[in-house]
Design an enzyme around this catalytic site. Structure first.
Site, short mmCIF file in Angstrom:
data_model
loop_
_atom_site.label_atom_id
_atom_site.label_comp_id
_atom_site.label_asym_id
_atom_site.label_seq_id
_atom_site.Cartn_x
_atom_site.Cartn_y
_atom_site.Cartn_z
N GLU A 109 51.25 37.20 43.54
CA GLU A 109 50.67 36.89 42.21
C GLU A 109 51.46 36.06 41.41
O GLU A 109 52.90 35.76 41.80
CB GLU A 109 50.83 38.28 41.61
CG GLU A 109 49.91 39.42 42.46
CD GLU A 109 50.36 40.79 41.83
OE1 GLU A 109 49.91 40.93 40.58
OE2 GLU A 109 50.48 41.63 42.68
N LYS A 111 54.16 34.99 38.41
CA LYS A 111 55.27 35.47 37.80
C LYS A 111 55.19 35.26 36.42
O LYS A 111 55.65 33.76 36.26
CB LYS A 111 56.72 35.17 38.55
CG LYS A 111 57.73 35.97 37.64
CD LYS A 111 59.16 35.87 38.64
CE LYS A 111 60.06 36.07 37.91
NZ LYS A 111 60.67 35.85 36.60
N ASP A 113 56.09 34.25 32.32
CA ASP A 113 57.34 34.14 31.65
C ASP A 113 57.05 34.71 30.29
O ASP A 113 56.60 34.10 29.35
CB ASP A 113 57.43 32.64 31.40
CG ASP A 113 59.01 32.20 30.99
OD1 ASP A 113 59.86 33.47 31.12
OD2 ASP A 113 59.50 31.28 30.64
N TYR A 218 49.65 44.03 35.81
CA TYR A 218 49.85 43.78 37.54
C TYR A 218 50.34 44.90 38.33
O TYR A 218 50.58 45.02 39.57
CB TYR A 218 50.56 42.72 37.89
CG TYR A 218 52.06 42.77 37.09
CD1 TYR A 218 53.02 43.46 37.34
CD2 TYR A 218 52.28 41.75 35.95
CE1 TYR A 218 54.17 43.42 36.64
CE2 TYR A 218 53.29 41.64 35.31
CZ TYR A 218 54.36 42.58 35.91
OH TYR A 218 55.77 42.36 34.85
N LYS A 306 61.33 31.99 42.60
CA LYS A 306 61.67 31.19 41.56
C LYS A 306 61.42 29.83 41.64
O LYS A 306 62.31 29.14 42.61
CB LYS A 306 63.20 31.51 41.02
CG LYS A 306 63.55 32.93 40.45
CD LYS A 306 62.79 33.40 39.41
CE LYS A 306 63.01 32.81 38.03
NZ LYS A 306 64.30 32.99 37.26
N CYS A 400 81.97 3.22 15.13
CA CYS A 400 81.29 4.30 14.78
C CYS A 400 79.93 3.97 13.95
O CYS A 400 79.98 3.28 13.06
CB CYS A 400 82.24 5.02 13.98
SG CYS A 400 81.67 6.61 13.11
N CYS A 403 80.84 5.54 9.95
CA CYS A 403 81.98 4.74 9.18
C CYS A 403 82.42 3.14 9.75
O CYS A 403 83.14 2.65 9.01
CB CYS A 403 83.09 5.71 9.10
SG CYS A 403 84.16 5.58 10.51
N CYS A 418 86.06 8.42 17.46
CA CYS A 418 86.12 7.84 15.92
C CYS A 418 87.40 8.37 15.33
O CYS A 418 87.58 9.65 15.42
CB CYS A 418 84.96 7.90 15.08
SG CYS A 418 85.34 7.40 13.22
N CYS A 423 86.07 9.67 7.98
CA CYS A 423 84.63 9.18 8.65
C CYS A 423 83.79 10.47 8.09
O CYS A 423 84.23 11.66 8.28
CB CYS A 423 84.69 9.42 9.94
SG CYS A 423 83.01 9.29 10.53
#
Length: 664
Positions: A109, A111, A113, A218, A306, A400, A403, A418, A423
């Site tokens: 069957e 599974k 979630d 189930y 799984k 950066c 800055c 940086c 900054c």
């Protein structure tokens, strides 16, 4: 016909029509006729309050608000399943069953979630719905579950009936919910499972009514009491009683047949209207199930395959850079939005320049992405055979993004930094970190407020947090800043001065000093002055600190501006000392412990208790883990612990153990 008889007739009719509509997808009356009968029932029930029935179909449209959920002990434990991950492990599972059961059949069957749930009926009436909880004790969430239209409130069987299954949020409902959240400027839900769990555990059943959850059933817990002999028969019996049963299952006689069906479902997975994360394999014969029994953790007659992490393709639209509080530059992938494992993904971290180069990622590439551990979006690779010829190799920026200072890549480091202390991005991130819950825990000074106050030039340094009171009158003139709100904010800032020294050390953002290291340093030196005076050798000799972290600590306190910051915080009255803790021996002493799942107590409190009892906390499960403490909805960490046969402790057992330690 008396009005009492008419009420009884209407209730049965409406329940029958609900099953036709929500379960069989074959309504025999129009929506208008259904609504007309419902209004007639409501009018008669209002006229005869003495005939109130909590299971009446009319009660599905009247939400209520509870103060909390009652704990319920399961008559028989709701077990988790062991996991298998490949064809060979399925073959081993089947071979083990075949040794004990002649010619076994298996029911395979989906599974789901979602959120595991148990429904109990007596005398043909719905009694309660209970979450799985820790397997032994769950929570009564009947008010919310009754809002799910496909769940029958009456069944024909008068004897006790318990069915188990999964409450989930259909993909369509999830999309509509997040669209609404976005419209209301509220946080989006990460995936349908989280949304379903949050909805079921909401104290207001009006929320459950609006979010349109559904459920599949189930497992007929007491099927053998009714002469039912197999899982296949029990699925059919539940369907006949009016429960929504998924007909997408298959009876298989060999590992090869099981694997074929699993592969078939894996190919259809993305097109299903609900999320599944694997397939469940159960021995069909119920008497044989009972004879095989259970282990301490899982039934021997069933297991769950799984699915591997779902991989999808999308386009890499851009690579942007973000600046952290330490100045570390993190490249991020901007992706054409795509659904992966139940979530719409539009971004993923690329970690550093080396990763981009190693995977040869170019803006415009078609890339494969998945969710590492089914949680974190990750770019796996670029598809070179689909690359357009004109796409250029990505060159990591030299400046950066905020800055525009020149970026530095230190020797032996994979990241760019940086190093401009002024900054704006570094300043904002450092303040966000300082005010965070695990640091100075300044309630109502969240990320957005810090950014806003920085934009208004009220917060430009950490010191400015404790100068904010000087701008009170100006803040009161700003839109969205009421007298009550500003007073609360300033009071919370003042309250933060009492936080333990460990919180302050963590909040300062010293490179390589995380929460655990900050606690170790505070407990060892007991004052800021002692720590600042410590030599590099003294620091590196401390367990879990080491020479690299010691070097970082000394470098931080050598900086004049950091010394001036500490002096300022002292003058403001921040706590610069740590109370010496006498650590007593306990069950947890020297054990490597992992916390997982939703805990009833605040996680920080649980961590603090464990540390005070001598535990060594870890963030992930490995062979070196001594104990996993789990709460509700525990996921991959709990599964891995079971796989490695690591000792487990529920939150309830944890609370009993610490109560025992306190008495000692």
């Amino acid at each position: 016909m008396t009005e009492e008889k008419r009420i009884e007739q209407l209730r049965k009719q409406l329940e029958k029509y609900a099953i036709e509509y929500y379960i069989n997808d074959a309504p025999s009356v129009s929506d208008q006729e259904y609504d007309r009968l419902m209004q007639e029932l409501i009018a008669l029930e209002e006229k005869h309050p003495e005939l109130y029935d909590p299971n009446s179909p009319s009660q599905r449209i009247i939400g209520s608000v509870l103060k909390g959920f009652e704990k319920v002990v399961h008559a028989q434990r709701m077990l988790s399943l062991s996991n298998v991950f490949n064809k060979e492990e399925i073959e081993d599972f089947v071979a083990r069953i075949q040794k004990q059961v002649p010619n076994p059949e298996f029911v395979v069957e989906c599974k789901y979630d979602g959120l595991a749930m148990s429904l109990l009926y007596e005398h043909g009436r719905f009694v309660r719905a209970v979450t799985r909880g820790d397997g032994s004790v769950g929570e009564d969430v009947s008010n919310n579950v009754k809002m799910i239209q496909s769940i029958p409130l009456y069944i024909e069987e008068k004897g006790p009936v318990e069915v188990r299954g999964e409450v989930y949020m259909p993909k369509k409902s999830f999309e509509l919910l997040n669209e609404l959240q976005e419209t209301l400027h509220l946080p989006l839900f990460a995936n349908p499972r989280n949304a379903a769990a949050g909805t079921i555990r909401n104290l207001d059943s009006n929320i459950a009514k609006k979010r349109k959850l559904d459920a599949y059933w189930y497992y007929f817990q007491n099927a053998m009491d009714y002469g039912i002999k197999s899982q296949q028969e029990s699925l059919e019996a539940m369907k006949q009683l009016g429960f929504r049963v998924n007909e997408t299952y298959r009876v298989c006689k060999s590992a090869e047949e099981i694997w074929t069906f699993i592969q078939e479902m894996a190919s259809k997975r993305s097109a299903l209207p609900y999320e599944i994360d694997g397939m469940v394999i159960k021995l069909n014969d119920l008497a044989a199930q009972r004879s095989l029994g259970i282990t301490a953790k899982a039934p021997r007659y069933a297991t769950a395959y799984k699915f591997p992490a779902e991989e999808v393709t999308t386009r890499l639209l851009d690579i942007t850079l973000s600046v952290g509080r330490t100045g570390r530059i993190t490249p991020n992938a901007v992706l054409e939005p795509v659904r992966v494992a139940g979530t719409l993904v539009s971004a993923a971290t690329l970690h550093n320049e080396d990763m981009i180069r190693q995977k040869d990622l170019r803006i415009g590439d078609i890339v494969v992405i998945h969710k590492a551990g089914d949680i974190i979006p990750e770019v796996v690779e670029s598809l070179k055979d689909r690359r357009e010829k004109e796409l250029e190799e990505y060159k990591f920026p030299k400046h950066c993004p905020v800055c525009h200072s020149k970026l530095v890549r230190l020797e032996g480091e994979a990241e760019h930094f940086c190093i401009n202390p002024d900054c704006p991005a570094r300043i904002v991130e450092s303040m966000i970190h300082f005010a965070s819950r695990e640091a100075m825990d300044i309630d109502s000074l969240g990320d957005k407020k810090i950014i806003q106050l920085h934009d208004w030039h009220y917060l430009n340094t950490l010191e400015d947090i404790y100068r904010l009171h000087q701008h009170k009158e100006e803040l009161l003139e700003r839109k969205g800043y009421s007298q009550k709100g500003v007073d609360k904010l300033l009071a919370n800032i003042e309250e933060s001065k009492k936080r333990p020294l460990a919180n302050l050390l963590f909040g300062l953002g010293i490179r390589l000093v995380g929460k655990k290291a900050a606690t170790i340093l505070a407990d060892h030196f007991l004052s800021m002055d002692n720590l600042m005076a410590a030599s590099e050798e003294e620091l590196s000799a401390i367990k879990f600190i080491g020479p690299i972290t010691a070097q970082s600590i000394k470098a931080y306190f050598k900086e004049k501006e950091n010394q001036e910051l500490i002096d300022f915080l002292k003058r403001e009255g921040l706590n610069m000392e740590q109370e010496e803790r006498v650590q007593k021996e306990s069950f947890f002493t020297a054990k490597k412990v992992v916390l997982t799942g939703k805990l009833a107590m605040p996680r920080n409190e649980a961590k603090a208790i464990l540390e005070s009892l001598g535990a060594d906390l870890a963030g992930s499960v490995s062979k070196k883990t001594d104990l996993v403490i789990y709460g509700e909805d525990a996921g991959s960490k709990l599964a891995k612990a079971r796989e490695l046969e690591i000792p487990l402790m529920s939150e309830e057992q944890f609370l009993k153990e610490i109560e025992h330690d306190e008495k000692d």
